[in-house]
Design an enzyme around this catalytic site. Sequence first.
Site, PDB file in Angstrom:
ATOM      1  N   GLU A 279      44.735  44.372   2.123  1.00 32.07           N
ATOM      2  CA  GLU A 279      45.118  43.015   2.586  1.00 32.07           C
ATOM      3  C   GLU A 279      46.512  42.980   3.205  1.00 32.07           C
ATOM      4  O   GLU A 279      47.341  42.139   2.844  1.00 32.07           O
ATOM      5  CB  GLU A 279      45.012  42.015   1.430  1.00 32.07           C
TER       6      GLU A 279
ATOM      7  N   GLU B 219      35.845  43.311  -1.085  1.00 28.54           N
ATOM      8  CA  GLU B 219      36.170  42.330  -2.141  1.00 28.54           C
ATOM      9  C   GLU B 219      35.357  41.082  -1.871  1.00 28.54           C
ATOM     10  O   GLU B 219      35.550  40.418  -0.853  1.00 28.54           O
ATOM     11  CB  GLU B 219      37.662  41.977  -2.155  1.00 28.54           C
TER      12      GLU B 219
HETATM   13  O1  AHR Z   1      40.779  40.884  -6.677  1.00 29.36           O
HETATM   14  C1  AHR Z   1      41.964  40.189  -6.898  1.00 29.36           C
HETATM   15  C2  AHR Z   1      42.894  40.250  -5.699  1.00 29.36           C
HETATM   16  O2  AHR Z   1      42.328  39.557  -4.633  1.00 29.36           O
HETATM   17  C3  AHR Z   1      43.170  41.611  -5.117  1.00 29.36           C
HETATM   18  O3  AHR Z   1      44.200  42.259  -5.765  1.00 29.36           O
HETATM   19  C4  AHR Z   1      43.573  41.303  -3.715  1.00 29.36           C
HETATM   20  O4  AHR Z   1      43.262  42.340  -2.829  1.00 29.36           O
HETATM   21  C5  AHR Z   1      42.843  40.003  -3.407  1.00 29.36           C
HETATM   22  O5  AHR Z   1      43.691  39.059  -2.877  1.00 29.36           O
END
Ligand code: AHR
Length: 490
Positions: free
Chosen positions: A172, A291
């Site tokens: 990210e 994610e």
């Molecule tokens: O999964 C929780 C968080 O969400 C992770 O660390 C990040 O990559 C995202 O913002």
Amino acid sequence: MKAKLTIDRSSIISKIDNRIYGSFIEHLGRAVYGGIYQPGHPTADDMGFRKDVLELVRKLGVPIVRYPGGNFVSGYNWEDGTGPKDQRPKKLDLAWATVETNQVGIDEFQEWAKRADTEIMMAVNLGTRGPDEARQLVEYCNLDTDTYYANMRRKNGFEKPFGIKLWCLGNEMDGPWQICHLTAEEYSRKACEAAKVMKWTDPDIELVACGSSHKNMPTFGHWERTVLRECYENIDYISLHNYYGNPNNNTPEYLAQAVNMDEFIKTVAQICDEVKAEKGSDKTVNLSFDEWNIWFHSNEQDKKIPRWSYAPRLLEDIYNFEDALVVGTLLITLMNNSDRVKIACLAQLVNVIAPIMTEDGGCWLQTIFYPFMHAASFGKGTALRASAESETYDTDSLKNVPLLAASVVENEDGGLTVFAVNRSLDTDMQLEISGFEGYALSSHTELCCDDLKAVNSLGKPDNVVPAEKEVGGEITLAAHSWNVLRFAKK
Ligand code: AHR
């Protein structure tokens, strides 16, 4: 209410890459400490891993687990988590304002992954660090040479390389919350150079570049184009991240969120192909949705956690039944886009926005465990294109949302599996399926509950669990239900 699913067995979306049923363990909250690792716990094994957790991870059936972050990785020095445990430094983790003891690092995690029957998807730090430390980590993990980092691994007790094949180029990096956040141009240069030296170290690895942190990022689109134009020939996948939630308690809108996921995937795939055309490349960059999940229940309680705690109860969303329905529709969307999505990670796996929860007294399974487990076990094979006809509804932000969400998979054993969610909150659905001539329904598993807000807990672990329905006659998808229909050759 009637609905129809027409399947043409010759119309294939793609062979599903099983890695779409991946998950994620970050050094965050109680995911590692008190989650997968708890020396002294009655179920702890010789390395301090909880055997009760390992058993449930195996039951869930995740083929890859992303590690060690997440936001955490952007401030992480991987060497801190290697070598003698009593010499490992205790450090501040600025991503989550907690204390990291480094008692688990790649040395331990690669062993945990073996015990969990899974592979590692390893992320490198492109926040505070860069290409040099990334290539050193690749050498430490994957090389058999008589050189410094491979020998460092040997000295730490691991003669054979870990053989980690899939790597993330940071996490990210488009997000201002990220440690050492970068602009699209800055990230593209850094990621491109890291990719080169990582692949020069081990040409067999595959690389995932960071895409946008979610679909509504102000830089979405520009970010992907910039990264792809710079890195196209050096990467294999671009990532997508998105979390969903129901903060305003608008269930019809919430149940429709997979429509947004579908659009997000198709838009990123289109950008990849535009850049491919610009470059005249014959290589296709695919997608890693590394994610995705529901994340909103714990937002308020997390604000109360004192800074610099060790393994606090962070991001411990307790999932209800409607969350499981949404997870089901998101899984269906991943299967239906399996021509482009080759990797996906349910974020996360244990305690932190997770299907598996631990307490000292035992483990319990959240509602979302079940659709995920069904997809991971019966969603292997070839995704078929199926046309679903059902009534539709409008939400505040979306028009014509179909009440039936469905995917169809031809399994490797010759059977067929239909995954289906009836989004109606009040009406059962009689499902007519055509194109399955020569097959008969052999089982119908349903996850359904009158109370959309029902949850499981350590004390009531079986409050929301799937049930087997009788087969024979009409197929009925109950109002607000997740269904797995398995067909066998007659
Ligand atoms: O999964 C929780 C968080 O969400 C992770 O660390 C990040 O990559 C995202 O913002």
